[in-house]
Design a protein around this motif. Structure first.
Motif, PDB file in Angstrom:
ATOM      1  N   ALA A   4       0.814  -1.213   0.000  1.00  0.00           N
ATOM      2  CA  ALA A   4       0.000   0.000   0.000  1.00  0.00           C
ATOM      3  C   ALA A   4       0.846   1.261   0.000  1.00  0.00           C
ATOM      4  O   ALA A   4       0.420   2.299  -0.487  1.00  0.00           O
ATOM      5  CB  ALA A   4      -0.931  -0.003   1.222  1.00  0.00           C
ATOM      6  N   HIS A   5       2.064   1.197   0.586  1.00  0.00           N
ATOM      7  CA  HIS A   5       2.835   2.419   0.663  1.00  0.00           C
ATOM      8  C   HIS A   5       3.794   2.572  -0.523  1.00  0.00           C
ATOM      9  O   HIS A   5       4.636   3.440  -0.538  1.00  0.00           O
ATOM     10  CB  HIS A   5       3.621   2.495   1.981  1.00  0.00           C
ATOM     11  CG  HIS A   5       4.650   1.413   2.146  1.00  0.00           C
ATOM     12  ND1 HIS A   5       4.391   0.256   2.826  1.00  0.00           N
ATOM     13  CD2 HIS A   5       5.925   1.321   1.719  1.00  0.00           C
ATOM     14  CE1 HIS A   5       5.467  -0.506   2.827  1.00  0.00           C
ATOM     15  NE2 HIS A   5       6.417   0.115   2.156  1.00  0.00           N
ATOM     16  N   VAL A   6       3.686   1.725  -1.513  1.00  0.00           N
ATOM     17  CA  VAL A   6       4.485   1.862  -2.731  1.00  0.00           C
ATOM     18  C   VAL A   6       3.570   2.361  -3.830  1.00  0.00           C
ATOM     19  O   VAL A   6       2.683   1.639  -4.281  1.00  0.00           O
ATOM     20  CB  VAL A   6       5.133   0.518  -3.154  1.00  0.00           C
ATOM     21  CG1 VAL A   6       5.939   0.717  -4.422  1.00  0.00           C
ATOM     22  CG2 VAL A   6       6.014  -0.011  -2.045  1.00  0.00           C
ATOM     23  N   ALA A   7       3.759   3.638  -4.234  1.00  0.00           N
ATOM     24  CA  ALA A   7       2.941   4.190  -5.307  1.00  0.00           C
ATOM     25  C   ALA A   7       3.503   3.735  -6.630  1.00  0.00           C
ATOM     26  O   ALA A   7       4.696   3.724  -6.844  1.00  0.00           O
ATOM     27  CB  ALA A   7       2.948   5.721  -5.238  1.00  0.00           C
ATOM     28  N   ALA A   8       2.658   3.357  -7.561  1.00  0.00           N
ATOM     29  CA  ALA A   8       3.124   2.891  -8.861  1.00  0.00           C
ATOM     30  C   ALA A   8       2.154   3.288  -9.939  1.00  0.00           C
ATOM     31  O   ALA A   8       0.954   3.385  -9.705  1.00  0.00           O
ATOM     32  CB  ALA A   8       3.295   1.364  -8.854  1.00  0.00           C
ATOM     33  N   TRP A  17       7.579   3.682  -9.873  1.00  0.00           N
ATOM     34  CA  TRP A  17       7.144   3.484  -8.495  1.00  0.00           C
ATOM     35  C   TRP A  17       8.092   4.182  -7.524  1.00  0.00           C
ATOM     36  O   TRP A  17       9.254   4.424  -7.834  1.00  0.00           O
ATOM     37  CB  TRP A  17       7.038   1.990  -8.158  1.00  0.00           C
ATOM     38  CG  TRP A  17       8.340   1.236  -8.065  1.00  0.00           C
ATOM     39  CD1 TRP A  17       9.098   1.043  -6.967  1.00  0.00           C
ATOM     40  CD2 TRP A  17       8.999   0.566  -9.140  1.00  0.00           C
ATOM     41  NE1 TRP A  17      10.201   0.288  -7.264  1.00  0.00           N
ATOM     42  CE2 TRP A  17      10.162  -0.029  -8.597  1.00  0.00           C
ATOM     43  CE3 TRP A  17       8.721   0.385 -10.493  1.00  0.00           C
ATOM     44  CZ2 TRP A  17      11.063  -0.775  -9.365  1.00  0.00           C
ATOM     45  CZ3 TRP A  17       9.608  -0.352 -11.263  1.00  0.00           C
ATOM     46  CH2 TRP A  17      10.755  -0.926 -10.706  1.00  0.00           C
ATOM     47  N   ALA A  18       7.549   4.546  -6.381  1.00  0.00           N
ATOM     48  CA  ALA A  18       8.362   5.151  -5.328  1.00  0.00           C
ATOM     49  C   ALA A  18       8.963   4.061  -4.469  1.00  0.00           C
ATOM     50  O   ALA A  18       8.342   3.022  -4.223  1.00  0.00           O
ATOM     51  CB  ALA A  18       7.504   6.083  -4.473  1.00  0.00           C
ATOM     52  N   LEU A  19      10.182   4.311  -4.018  1.00  0.00           N
ATOM     53  CA  LEU A  19      10.912   3.329  -3.224  1.00  0.00           C
ATOM     54  C   LEU A  19      10.776   3.675  -1.746  1.00  0.00           C
ATOM     55  O   LEU A  19      11.250   4.723  -1.310  1.00  0.00           O
ATOM     56  CB  LEU A  19      12.383   3.329  -3.637  1.00  0.00           C
ATOM     57  CG  LEU A  19      13.292   2.314  -2.957  1.00  0.00           C
ATOM     58  CD1 LEU A  19      12.882   0.890  -3.329  1.00  0.00           C
ATOM     59  CD2 LEU A  19      14.745   2.576  -3.349  1.00  0.00           C
ATOM     60  N   PRO A  20      10.140   2.814  -0.953  1.00  0.00           N
ATOM     61  CA  PRO A  20       9.997   3.109   0.475  1.00  0.00           C
ATOM     62  C   PRO A  20      11.265   2.750   1.236  1.00  0.00           C
ATOM     63  O   PRO A  20      12.147   2.068   0.726  1.00  0.00           O
ATOM     64  CB  PRO A  20       8.839   2.196   0.893  1.00  0.00           C
ATOM     65  CG  PRO A  20       8.987   1.006  -0.022  1.00  0.00           C
ATOM     66  CD  PRO A  20       9.487   1.543  -1.331  1.00  0.00           C
ATOM     67  N   ALA A  38      17.258  -0.067   0.949  1.00  0.00           N
ATOM     68  CA  ALA A  38      15.814   0.069   0.766  1.00  0.00           C
ATOM     69  C   ALA A  38      15.300  -0.857  -0.316  1.00  0.00           C
ATOM     70  O   ALA A  38      14.206  -1.433  -0.194  1.00  0.00           O
ATOM     71  CB  ALA A  38      15.476   1.524   0.413  1.00  0.00           C
ATOM     72  N   VAL A  39      16.077  -1.058  -1.381  1.00  0.00           N
ATOM     73  CA  VAL A  39      15.674  -1.976  -2.455  1.00  0.00           C
ATOM     74  C   VAL A  39      15.577  -3.394  -1.904  1.00  0.00           C
ATOM     75  O   VAL A  39      14.603  -4.117  -2.151  1.00  0.00           O
ATOM     76  CB  VAL A  39      16.680  -1.918  -3.624  1.00  0.00           C
ATOM     77  CG1 VAL A  39      16.463  -3.092  -4.581  1.00  0.00           C
ATOM     78  CG2 VAL A  39      16.537  -0.604  -4.379  1.00  0.00           C
ATOM     79  N   GLY A  40      16.568  -3.801  -1.133  1.00  0.00           N
ATOM     80  CA  GLY A  40      16.535  -5.147  -0.569  1.00  0.00           C
ATOM     81  C   GLY A  40      15.387  -5.325   0.396  1.00  0.00           C
ATOM     82  O   GLY A  40      14.690  -6.348   0.369  1.00  0.00           O
ATOM     83  N   ALA A  41      15.142  -4.301   1.236  1.00  0.00           N
ATOM     84  CA  ALA A  41      14.062  -4.397   2.213  1.00  0.00           C
ATOM     85  C   ALA A  41      12.708  -4.428   1.520  1.00  0.00           C
ATOM     86  O   ALA A  41      11.803  -5.166   1.927  1.00  0.00           O
ATOM     87  CB  ALA A  41      14.135  -3.225   3.185  1.00  0.00           C
ATOM     88  N   ALA A  42      12.547  -3.638   0.453  1.00  0.00           N
ATOM     89  CA  ALA A  42      11.269  -3.612  -0.248  1.00  0.00           C
ATOM     90  C   ALA A  42      10.980  -4.946  -0.888  1.00  0.00           C
ATOM     91  O   ALA A  42       9.856  -5.461  -0.837  1.00  0.00           O
ATOM     92  CB  ALA A  42      11.273  -2.505  -1.309  1.00  0.00           C
ATOM     93  N   GLY A  43      12.000  -5.561  -1.487  1.00  0.00           N
ATOM     94  CA  GLY A  43      11.791  -6.852  -2.119  1.00  0.00           C
ATOM     95  C   GLY A  43      11.433  -7.916  -1.105  1.00  0.00           C
ATOM     96  O   GLY A  43      10.532  -8.727  -1.309  1.00  0.00           O
ATOM     97  N   ALA A  44      12.132  -7.909   0.069  1.00  0.00           N
ATOM     98  CA  ALA A  44      11.842  -8.906   1.099  1.00  0.00           C
ATOM     99  C   ALA A  44      10.478  -8.680   1.711  1.00  0.00           C
ATOM    100  O   ALA A  44       9.738  -9.622   2.015  1.00  0.00           O
ATOM    101  CB  ALA A  44      12.927  -8.844   2.171  1.00  0.00           C
ATOM    102  N   VAL A 224      12.779   8.818  -3.375  1.00  0.00           N
ATOM    103  CA  VAL A 224      13.383   8.134  -4.517  1.00  0.00           C
ATOM    104  C   VAL A 224      12.307   7.389  -5.292  1.00  0.00           C
ATOM    105  O   VAL A 224      11.449   6.732  -4.694  1.00  0.00           O
ATOM    106  CB  VAL A 224      14.487   7.140  -4.073  1.00  0.00           C
ATOM    107  CG1 VAL A 224      15.069   6.406  -5.283  1.00  0.00           C
ATOM    108  CG2 VAL A 224      15.595   7.874  -3.319  1.00  0.00           C
ATOM    109  N   ALA A 225      12.330   7.515  -6.607  1.00  0.00           N
ATOM    110  CA  ALA A 225      11.430   6.747  -7.469  1.00  0.00           C
ATOM    111  C   ALA A 225      12.262   5.993  -8.494  1.00  0.00           C
ATOM    112  O   ALA A 225      13.410   6.347  -8.778  1.00  0.00           O
ATOM    113  CB  ALA A 225      10.429   7.663  -8.164  1.00  0.00           C
ATOM    114  N   VAL A 226      11.654   4.961  -9.045  1.00  0.00           N
ATOM    115  CA  VAL A 226      12.321   4.126 -10.049  1.00  0.00           C
ATOM    116  C   VAL A 226      11.463   4.102 -11.306  1.00  0.00           C
ATOM    117  O   VAL A 226      10.238   3.962 -11.230  1.00  0.00           O
ATOM    118  CB  VAL A 226      12.529   2.688  -9.531  1.00  0.00           C
ATOM    119  CG1 VAL A 226      13.280   1.852 -10.569  1.00  0.00           C
ATOM    120  CG2 VAL A 226      13.271   2.692  -8.201  1.00  0.00           C
ATOM    121  N   VAL A 227      12.106   4.261 -12.450  1.00  0.00           N
ATOM    122  CA  VAL A 227      11.438   4.117 -13.745  1.00  0.00           C
ATOM    123  C   VAL A 227      12.021   2.888 -14.431  1.00  0.00           C
ATOM    124  O   VAL A 227      13.245   2.739 -14.519  1.00  0.00           O
ATOM    125  CB  VAL A 227      11.644   5.364 -14.630  1.00  0.00           C
ATOM    126  CG1 VAL A 227      11.094   5.119 -16.033  1.00  0.00           C
ATOM    127  CG2 VAL A 227      10.981   6.581 -14.011  1.00  0.00           C
TER     128      VAL A 227
END
Length: 459
Positions: A4-8, A17-20, A38-44, A224-227
């Motif tokens: 829910a807290h990742v906007a895409a 998408w935004a990186l939490p 943060a990338v590792g935590a978001a994926g896990a 931070v956002a990712v495209v």
């Protein structure tokens, strides 16, 4: 959405998408390492993987959009400043526009923006946050750090929020970039109907920054956002080049650089005497606009004492200058100057001959009063001469506003009869020098600093 807290947002072949999980950034923090964590935590946290592809770690060709505020904090750009205005002054190179307390300025990074990018929001009392010293270098450092941390080749864009001329509202734009093609030059191609594209250069880095802002938000704590899906914009050929600096329009190409009252003052202070010109023709419309500015000067008795003779043809210029040269040589010989000295002086006077356009301003004092009193008649003449000088100054400043160089030379005042005869001017037209006009062949030299106080007496 995986969390829910990742906007895409998703479109055909494109994901943003935004990186939490970035957290609060402090001076000395490693932005690349914080993003990697943060990338590792978001994926896990989401359990997402290659199948759903939303936050499955970074992959080659991804583009990261990093808010400049966290970069500034990590680089120690939080400074003590009891007075924000003083901090803005320190970061300002040139004031572009001012209205009340609001200033649009060019800052030390070359960016034209409100308040030089000095931010007093979300900072401790008595402090302000400055933009990164070199946003392109910051982007390069983050890119290298992510390659070291995660082994991926990504693009990085450092973003900041700008207002825009002619448009309401704010948007994020790129102020730093690495590994990303910041401009997509489509000139030379054709559109869907086969029409040639002659002026289409897309600001891709700014479009990416704006897309990232849609999902980061201004107050969501997601810096931070990712495209994903625009890998063709990422690569070694885009790395460590001009960066986002390439998005800043050069001064010579900026049609709106002199668009405000502050810029008019700049035109006055930046005007220089130019003595070397290119062969590029002078736009007749620009000359006429400069004359229109000239004739707004003050004049006595509601008169209009200005006339401007435009010598736009080479034949007219040569005919006048040859006649003036002959008259000058005759004067110098009467003064007893040697032929060598005469030749040297004539060469120095070639600024008028080398210009692609020549303008002869004239004074017409047909509204002057006659008093029959030598003192008052002399003052009357001086009033009109001052008005003529004001018109010439207006003309020179307006030429500077048209990005044209100029040089006022007094020579026609020493041979007025010759000038009137060659140009077939009325007997009451007094030539008041001549103005060489053209495109400067080189950047003018800096003018020696002058303190206004040296020229002021207060009573």
């Amino acid at each position: 959405m995986a969390d829910a807290h990742v906007a895409a947002s998703q479109g055909p072949g494109l994901r943003v998408w935004a990186l939490p999980g970035i957290g609060e950034v402090r001076a000395g923090d490693d932005i690349a390492k914080a993003i990697a964590v943060a990338v590792g935590a978001a994926g896990a946290d989401t359990g997402s993987g290659p199948a759903d592809g939303l936050v499955d770690g970074l992959v080659d060709g991804d583009i990261l959009l990093v808010t400049s505020k966290i970069v500034s904090k990590a680089e120690g750009r939080l400074v003590e400043a009891a007075d924000r205005e003083a901090a803005i002054d320190a970061e300002t190179v040139r004031v572009v526009a001012r209205r009340g307390p609001l200033r649009i300025v060019e800052n030390r990074q070359g960016l034209v923006m409100a308040a030089a990018g000095v931010d007093a929001s979300n900072t401790p009392a008595g402090t302000v946050l400055l933009l990164p010293e070199d946003p392109d270098a910051s982007a390069r450092a983050i890119r290298r750090g992510l390659r070291d941390e995660l082994g991926v080749d990504v693009g990085v864009v450092v973003t900041d929020t700008f207002g825009r001329p002619w448009r309401a509202g704010l948007t994020d734009v790129a102020i730093g970039a690495a590994g990303v093609r910041v401009l997509d030059d489509l000139r030379g191609g054709t559109d869907a109907h086969g029409n040639p594209l002659s002026a289409t250069v897309v600001a891709t880095a700014d479009e990416l920054a704006a897309a990232g802002d849609l999902v980061k938000g201004k107050a969501a704590g997601l810096p931070v956002a990712v495209v994903r899906g625009l890998g063709h914009l990422v690569g070694e050929d885009a790395d460590d080049g001009a960066g986002a600096r390439a998005l800043v329009r050069p001064a010579a190409e900026d049609m709106f650089r002199l668009g405000t009252s502050e810029a008019v003052r700049e035109a006055v202070t930046q005007r220089r005497t130019v003595r070397a010109f290119t062969a590029e023709p002078v736009d007749g419309g620009a000359l006429r606009r400069a004359v229109a500015a000239a004739v707004t000067a003050p004049a006595p008795h509601h008169t209009t004492p200005w006339r401007f003779v435009l010598l736009e043809s080479a034949e007219a210029r040569v005919r006048l200058l040859d006649a003036m040269r002959d008259a000058w040589i005759a004067d110098l010989r009467r003064d007893g100057k040697s032929e060598e000295s005469i030749a040297r002086r004539v060469r120095r006077g070639d600024v008028l001959r080398n210009a692609p356009c020549l303008v002869v301003p004239c004074l017409v004092a047909d509204g002057a009063h006659t008093y029959g009193d030598e003192r008052r008649d002399a003052a009357e003449r001086e009033m009109f001469v001052v008005a003529a000088g004001a018109g010439v100054q207006n003309f020179l400043v307006a030429l500077a506003g048209e990005r044209l160089g100029s040089a006022w030379v007094s020579s026609t005042m020493f041979c007025r009869e010759v000038v009137r005869e060659v140009l077939d001017l009325p007997a009451d037209w007094d030539p008041m020098g001549a103005v060489a006009v053209g495109h400067p062949a080189q950047a003018p030299k800096a003018r020696p600093a002058r303190e206004a106080s040296d020229f002021i007496e207060t009573r």
